[in-house]
Design a protein around this motif. Structure first.
Motif, PDB file in Angstrom:
ATOM      1  N   LEU A 107       0.824  -1.213   0.000  1.00 24.87           N
ATOM      2  CA  LEU A 107       0.000   0.000   0.000  1.00 24.87           C
ATOM      3  C   LEU A 107       0.858   1.263   0.000  1.00 24.87           C
ATOM      4  O   LEU A 107       0.502   2.267  -0.631  1.00 24.87           O
ATOM      5  CB  LEU A 107      -0.940   0.003   1.208  1.00 24.87           C
ATOM      6  CG  LEU A 107      -2.197  -0.857   1.103  1.00 24.87           C
ATOM      7  CD1 LEU A 107      -3.072  -0.647   2.336  1.00 24.87           C
ATOM      8  CD2 LEU A 107      -3.006  -0.541  -0.156  1.00 24.87           C
ATOM      9  N   LEU A 108       1.965   1.229   0.729  1.00 20.15           N
ATOM     10  CA  LEU A 108       2.884   2.371   0.709  1.00 20.15           C
ATOM     11  C   LEU A 108       3.377   2.618  -0.713  1.00 20.15           C
ATOM     12  O   LEU A 108       3.429   3.770  -1.173  1.00 20.15           O
ATOM     13  CB  LEU A 108       4.056   2.098   1.650  1.00 20.15           C
ATOM     14  CG  LEU A 108       5.171   3.148   1.676  1.00 20.15           C
ATOM     15  CD1 LEU A 108       4.647   4.501   2.149  1.00 20.15           C
ATOM     16  CD2 LEU A 108       6.326   2.672   2.563  1.00 20.15           C
ATOM     17  N   ALA A 109       3.731   1.552  -1.422  1.00 18.91           N
ATOM     18  CA  ALA A 109       4.163   1.686  -2.810  1.00 18.91           C
ATOM     19  C   ALA A 109       3.039   2.227  -3.689  1.00 18.91           C
ATOM     20  O   ALA A 109       3.262   3.094  -4.546  1.00 18.91           O
ATOM     21  CB  ALA A 109       4.648   0.342  -3.337  1.00 18.91           C
ATOM     22  N   CYS A 110       1.824   1.716  -3.489  1.00 17.86           N
ATOM     23  CA  CYS A 110       0.683   2.198  -4.277  1.00 17.86           C
ATOM     24  C   CYS A 110       0.437   3.682  -4.035  1.00 17.86           C
ATOM     25  O   CYS A 110       0.146   4.439  -4.987  1.00 17.86           O
ATOM     26  CB  CYS A 110      -0.565   1.390  -3.933  1.00 17.86           C
ATOM     27  SG  CYS A 110      -0.536  -0.333  -4.496  1.00 17.86           S
ATOM     28  N   TRP A 111       0.539   4.109  -2.799  1.00 17.52           N
ATOM     29  CA  TRP A 111       0.395   5.528  -2.458  1.00 17.52           C
ATOM     30  C   TRP A 111       1.412   6.357  -3.245  1.00 17.52           C
ATOM     31  O   TRP A 111       1.063   7.344  -3.898  1.00 17.52           O
ATOM     32  CB  TRP A 111       0.577   5.680  -0.953  1.00 17.52           C
ATOM     33  CG  TRP A 111       0.564   7.079  -0.410  1.00 17.52           C
ATOM     34  CD1 TRP A 111       0.176   8.227  -1.031  1.00 17.52           C
ATOM     35  CD2 TRP A 111       0.980   7.468   0.912  1.00 17.52           C
ATOM     36  NE1 TRP A 111       0.318   9.303  -0.199  1.00 17.52           N
ATOM     37  CE2 TRP A 111       0.802   8.872   0.996  1.00 17.52           C
ATOM     38  CE3 TRP A 111       1.474   6.772   2.010  1.00 17.52           C
ATOM     39  CZ2 TRP A 111       1.118   9.581   2.165  1.00 17.52           C
ATOM     40  CZ3 TRP A 111       1.772   7.479   3.174  1.00 17.52           C
ATOM     41  CH2 TRP A 111       1.599   8.867   3.244  1.00 17.52           C
ATOM     42  N   GLU A 112       2.667   5.947  -3.196  1.00 17.35           N
ATOM     43  CA  GLU A 112       3.717   6.684  -3.893  1.00 17.35           C
ATOM     44  C   GLU A 112       3.491   6.673  -5.404  1.00 17.35           C
ATOM     45  O   GLU A 112       3.654   7.709  -6.074  1.00 17.35           O
ATOM     46  CB  GLU A 112       5.082   6.085  -3.557  1.00 17.35           C
ATOM     47  CG  GLU A 112       6.236   6.802  -4.205  1.00 17.35           C
ATOM     48  CD  GLU A 112       7.595   6.275  -3.771  1.00 17.35           C
ATOM     49  OE1 GLU A 112       8.595   6.703  -4.371  1.00 17.35           O
ATOM     50  OE2 GLU A 112       7.656   5.428  -2.850  1.00 17.35           O
ATOM     51  N   MET A 113       3.115   5.527  -5.946  1.00 16.85           N
ATOM     52  CA  MET A 113       2.930   5.444  -7.397  1.00 16.85           C
ATOM     53  C   MET A 113       1.728   6.250  -7.862  1.00 16.85           C
ATOM     54  O   MET A 113       1.790   6.946  -8.888  1.00 16.85           O
ATOM     55  CB  MET A 113       2.824   3.985  -7.829  1.00 16.85           C
ATOM     56  CG  MET A 113       4.167   3.268  -7.797  1.00 16.85           C
ATOM     57  SD  MET A 113       4.141   1.607  -8.531  1.00 16.85           S
ATOM     58  CE  MET A 113       3.390   0.667  -7.197  1.00 16.85           C
ATOM     59  N   LEU A 114       0.627   6.178  -7.154  1.00 15.16           N
ATOM     60  CA  LEU A 114      -0.542   6.958  -7.547  1.00 15.16           C
ATOM     61  C   LEU A 114      -0.249   8.451  -7.498  1.00 15.16           C
ATOM     62  O   LEU A 114      -0.623   9.194  -8.409  1.00 15.16           O
ATOM     63  CB  LEU A 114      -1.737   6.619  -6.645  1.00 15.16           C
ATOM     64  CG  LEU A 114      -2.429   5.286  -6.917  1.00 15.16           C
ATOM     65  CD1 LEU A 114      -3.490   5.015  -5.862  1.00 15.16           C
ATOM     66  CD2 LEU A 114      -3.056   5.270  -8.311  1.00 15.16           C
ATOM     67  N   ASP A 396      -4.334  14.813 -10.635  1.00 14.09           N
ATOM     68  CA  ASP A 396      -5.457  13.881 -10.607  1.00 14.09           C
ATOM     69  C   ASP A 396      -5.076  12.610 -11.348  1.00 14.09           C
ATOM     70  O   ASP A 396      -4.301  12.649 -12.321  1.00 14.09           O
ATOM     71  CB  ASP A 396      -6.698  14.487 -11.285  1.00 14.09           C
ATOM     72  CG  ASP A 396      -7.149  15.778 -10.646  1.00 14.09           C
ATOM     73  OD1 ASP A 396      -8.058  15.731  -9.808  1.00 14.09           O
ATOM     74  OD2 ASP A 396      -6.564  16.840 -10.989  1.00 14.09           O
ATOM     75  N   VAL A 397      -5.632  11.492 -10.904  1.00 18.42           N
ATOM     76  CA  VAL A 397      -5.374  10.206 -11.549  1.00 18.42           C
ATOM     77  C   VAL A 397      -6.679   9.417 -11.599  1.00 18.42           C
ATOM     78  O   VAL A 397      -7.425   9.369 -10.608  1.00 18.42           O
ATOM     79  CB  VAL A 397      -4.304   9.389 -10.795  1.00 18.42           C
ATOM     80  CG1 VAL A 397      -4.090   8.032 -11.461  1.00 18.42           C
ATOM     81  CG2 VAL A 397      -2.986  10.160 -10.716  1.00 18.42           C
ATOM     82  N   PHE A 398      -6.933   8.795 -12.745  1.00 22.56           N
ATOM     83  CA  PHE A 398      -8.095   7.941 -12.934  1.00 22.56           C
ATOM     84  C   PHE A 398      -7.614   6.548 -13.329  1.00 22.56           C
ATOM     85  O   PHE A 398      -6.734   6.414 -14.183  1.00 22.56           O
ATOM     86  CB  PHE A 398      -9.010   8.490 -14.028  1.00 22.56           C
ATOM     87  CG  PHE A 398      -9.554   9.867 -13.754  1.00 22.56           C
ATOM     88  CD1 PHE A 398     -10.841  10.038 -13.262  1.00 22.56           C
ATOM     89  CD2 PHE A 398      -8.768  10.998 -13.970  1.00 22.56           C
ATOM     90  CE1 PHE A 398     -11.342  11.308 -12.999  1.00 22.56           C
ATOM     91  CE2 PHE A 398      -9.255  12.271 -13.709  1.00 22.56           C
ATOM     92  CZ  PHE A 398     -10.546  12.416 -13.224  1.00 22.56           C
ATOM     93  N   VAL A 399      -8.179   5.524 -12.715  1.00 21.92           N
ATOM     94  CA  VAL A 399      -7.896   4.145 -13.099  1.00 21.92           C
ATOM     95  C   VAL A 399      -9.223   3.457 -13.373  1.00 21.92           C
ATOM     96  O   VAL A 399     -10.139   3.505 -12.548  1.00 21.92           O
ATOM     97  CB  VAL A 399      -7.131   3.376 -12.005  1.00 21.92           C
ATOM     98  CG1 VAL A 399      -6.878   1.935 -12.454  1.00 21.92           C
ATOM     99  CG2 VAL A 399      -5.807   4.064 -11.686  1.00 21.92           C
ATOM    100  N   GLU A 409      -4.935  14.514  -3.722  1.00 24.60           N
ATOM    101  CA  GLU A 409      -5.286  13.688  -2.567  1.00 24.60           C
ATOM    102  C   GLU A 409      -5.732  12.308  -3.038  1.00 24.60           C
ATOM    103  O   GLU A 409      -6.653  12.185  -3.859  1.00 24.60           O
ATOM    104  CB  GLU A 409      -6.407  14.332  -1.749  1.00 24.60           C
ATOM    105  CG  GLU A 409      -6.019  15.657  -1.092  1.00 24.60           C
ATOM    106  CD  GLU A 409      -4.973  15.483  -0.007  1.00 24.60           C
ATOM    107  OE1 GLU A 409      -4.951  14.396   0.629  1.00 24.60           O
ATOM    108  OE2 GLU A 409      -4.170  16.412   0.206  1.00 24.60           O
ATOM    109  N   VAL A 410      -5.069  11.252  -2.521  1.00 27.59           N
ATOM    110  CA  VAL A 410      -5.457   9.887  -2.881  1.00 27.59           C
ATOM    111  C   VAL A 410      -6.800   9.563  -2.247  1.00 27.59           C
ATOM    112  O   VAL A 410      -6.981   9.721  -1.028  1.00 27.59           O
ATOM    113  CB  VAL A 410      -4.384   8.876  -2.423  1.00 27.59           C
ATOM    114  CG1 VAL A 410      -4.801   7.457  -2.817  1.00 27.59           C
ATOM    115  CG2 VAL A 410      -3.031   9.211  -3.030  1.00 27.59           C
TER     116      VAL A 410
END
Length: 433
Positions: A107-114, A396-399, A409-410
Motif C-alpha cells: 500500500l505504501l508503494a501504491c500511495w507513492e505510485m498513484l 489527478d489520476v483515474f484508473v 489527494e489519494v
C-alpha cells in the motif's frame, strides 16, 4: 453505467497524438468512449464532470518492473553492489517480513505510485495474496507474480504450489485490474529443470512469465561457466521463450541475445536508475529498440532506486543513452514517453490500446498541472513532460474510469494509517537488525 467527463487545457492521447489546446476525455464505465480537442457537446445527463482547464491529460504511467513491498527497505542497504546488497542486507531483512507487512508495504508503494501518476505496475515478491489485496484496495492495476526459487526441493515445491493458488485466486480479479503471471526469480536461483517446470506450468495455466535476466556481468560469466550459454540463451533452451515472457534488466546482452529475444517476442523491462545505483551497468537500449523489441520502463524496488517516480525513469531513459551512444537523438522524448505508457502496457501484457487515451482504451489517465514552472514555456508538450515534469506536477489520476487521486489527494487509501503502519514495521525491523 457511470459516465465521466474530464475537461482539460491540453491532451496527450499517445506519443503520436498531442492536442495543445482545450480538450476533453469522456469515459463510460472503465473505457474511454470519446476524446479529442474542443468541447464535448453530447448528452450531459448523469455525467460526472471534472473541470481542469489548467491541466494536461495523458495516459497513466506503467511501471514494468518492481518489488512493491520493498518500499519497507528503502535506504536499508545503500551504496553496495548487487550480490552484497542482497545477501547481507535485503535477504536477512526480508526474512522478518510478515504477510501483514507485505500488505502495508505494498500500500505504501501504491500511495507513492498513484501520487506520481502511475496507474499500472508489475510486482514480483512473496506473500502475494496480501499484495494482491493491497492492489485491490488501492484501485490500481497490478501485474503480479509470486517470486519462485528452486534451490532446494522445499522452496521449489512451495513456489509451484503458491503460484497455482495465486493464479486461481487472483487472476483477472478486482474488476479485472489484477493480472497474475509466474515469477521465477532468475536462472541463478532456478535450476534448469525448475525453469522447464515453470514453462510447462505457464502453458497449463495460460499465464505469462516474468524473470530477471542478464542483470550483472557476474551473472553472465557464471552462466557461461555452468552452461556454456548466456542467461538469455539458457532461458530459451529451458523453454521460457516458448511462453509470453517479460525479461527484467537485460543489461549485459549480446547482439545474438537480442536477436534471440526478438525472434521469440520477448519483452524487456528497462530499469536505468536501479542498474546505475547497483553498478550493474547500462543496458543496450538503443540496440534493443533498433531490433524492434517491445521495451517498457521500470523503477525496480524502492530499496534499489530509491523511489518509484516514473518521471525520473522516463527522463533518465531518454538522457542516459544519448551519452552512451554519442547520439543526441538516440532515444527521443516521444520514444521515452511511449516506453512509459503504451509500450510499457504492451510489455506487461495489457490489452491493445492500453497506455493511450483513445476510444476503446482502458480509462487510465493522469493529469498534470500546466501552471507548474515545468510547463513554462511550452514549445513541445511531450518534451516538457519527459524532460521537465515530475511527480509533484500530478494533480489527478483515474484508473478504470474512477478518480483515485483528486486535487493531489489519494481517494482510495488511508494514508495516515499507511504511514503509521510503516513506522511500526520499521521499528520491528530495526529492533531485530
Amino acid at each position: 453505467m457511470s459516465r465521466t467527463l474530464i475537461e482539460v487545457g491540453a491532451l496527450v492521447q499517445s506519443a503520436e497524438q498531442v492536442w495543445n489546446e482545450p480538450s476533453y476525455v469522456l469515459c463510460e464505465g472503465d473505457r474511454v468512449i470519446a476524446a479529442g480537442p474542443g468541447q464535448y457537446t453530447g448528452d450531459k445527463r448523469d455525467l460526472t464532470v471534472f473541470k481542469r482547464p489548467q491541466s494536461v491529460a495523458m495516459p497513466g504511467l506503467v511501471n514494468t518492473h518492481g518489488h512493491a513491498a520493498m518500499t519497507l527497505l528503502r535506504g536499508a542497504g545503500d551504496d553496495l553492489p548487487l550480490q552484497t546488497w542482497l545477501t547481507e542486507r535485503v535477504f536477512p531483512m526480508e526474512a522478518k517480513l510478515t504477510g501483514d507487512a507485505i500488505y502495508w508495504g505494498t500500500l505504501l508503494a501504491c500511495w507513492e505510485m498513484l501520487r506520481s501518476g502511475t496507474t499500472c505496475y508489475t510486482d514480483m515478491y512473496m506473500s502475494m495474496h496480501n499484495a494482491a489485496q493491497a492492489v485491490s484496495d488501492s484501485g490500481m492495476r497490478g501485474v503480479l507474480s509470486w517470486g519462485m526459487v528452486g534451490l532446494d526441493e522445499t522452496s521449489a515445491t512451495n513456489g509451484i504450489a503458491n503460484s497455482r493458488s495465486f493464479v486461481k485466486t487472483w487472476h483477472k480479479q478486482a474488476d479485472r485490474r489484477i493480472t497474475v503471471t509466474l515469477g521465477p526469480h532468475a536462472p541463478y536461483t532456478c535450476p534448469p529443470a525448475y525453469l522447464r517446470e515453470v514453462a510447462d506450468l505457464s502453458a497449463e495455466l495460460d499465464v505469462a512469465i516474468q524473470i530477471h535476466l542478464s542483470e550483472t556481468r557476474a551473472e553472465v560469466e557464471e552462466s557461461l561457466r555452468l552452461y556454456n550459454k548466456t542467461p538469455i540463451a539458457h532461458a530459451a533452451d529451458c523453454g521460457l521463450f516458448e511462453r509470453p515472457l517479460l525479461a527484467a534488466h537485460c543489461v549485459h546482452v549480446s547482439a545474438d541475445d537480442i536477436e534471440l529475444m526478438k525472434a521469440a517476442g520477448v519483452h524487456v523491462a528497462h530499469n536505468p536508475q536501479s542498474n546505475l545505483k547497483l553498478a550493474s551497468g547500462i543496458a543496450p537500449l538503443v540496440q534493443m529498440k533498433q531490433a524492434g523489441l517491445t521495451v517498457g520502463i521500470g523503477t525496480d524496488g524502492a530499496a534499489s532506486n530509491n523511489n518509484l517516480d516514473m518521471f525520473e525513469e522516463m527522463r533518465l531513459a531518454a538522457t542516459l543513452h544519448k551519452a552512451t551512444s554519442g547520439d543526441a537523438a538516440a532515444i527521443p522524448a516521444r520514444t521515452a514517453f511511449a516506453m512509459a505508457t503504451a509500450d510499457g502496457a504492451a510489455a506487461v501484457f495489457q490489452e491493445p490500446l492500453a497506455g493511450t487515451v483513445t476510444v476503446g482504451a482502458p480509462a487510465d489517465i493522469t493529469l498534470l498541472d500546466m501552471q507548474s514552472p515545468h510547463f513554462l514555456p511550452t514549445y513541445d508538450l511531450i518534451s516538457n513532460i519527459v524532460y521537465s515534469a515530475g511527480a509533484d506536477d500530478v494533480t489527478d489520476v483515474f484508473v478504470a474510469g474512477k478518480p483515485v487521486v483528486v486535487h493531489r489527494e489519494v481517494q482510495t487509501l488511508d494514508t495516515e494509517r499507511i504511514a503509521y503502519e510503516t513506522k511500526r514495521i520499521h521499528s520491528v525491523l530495526l529492533s531485530h537488525s
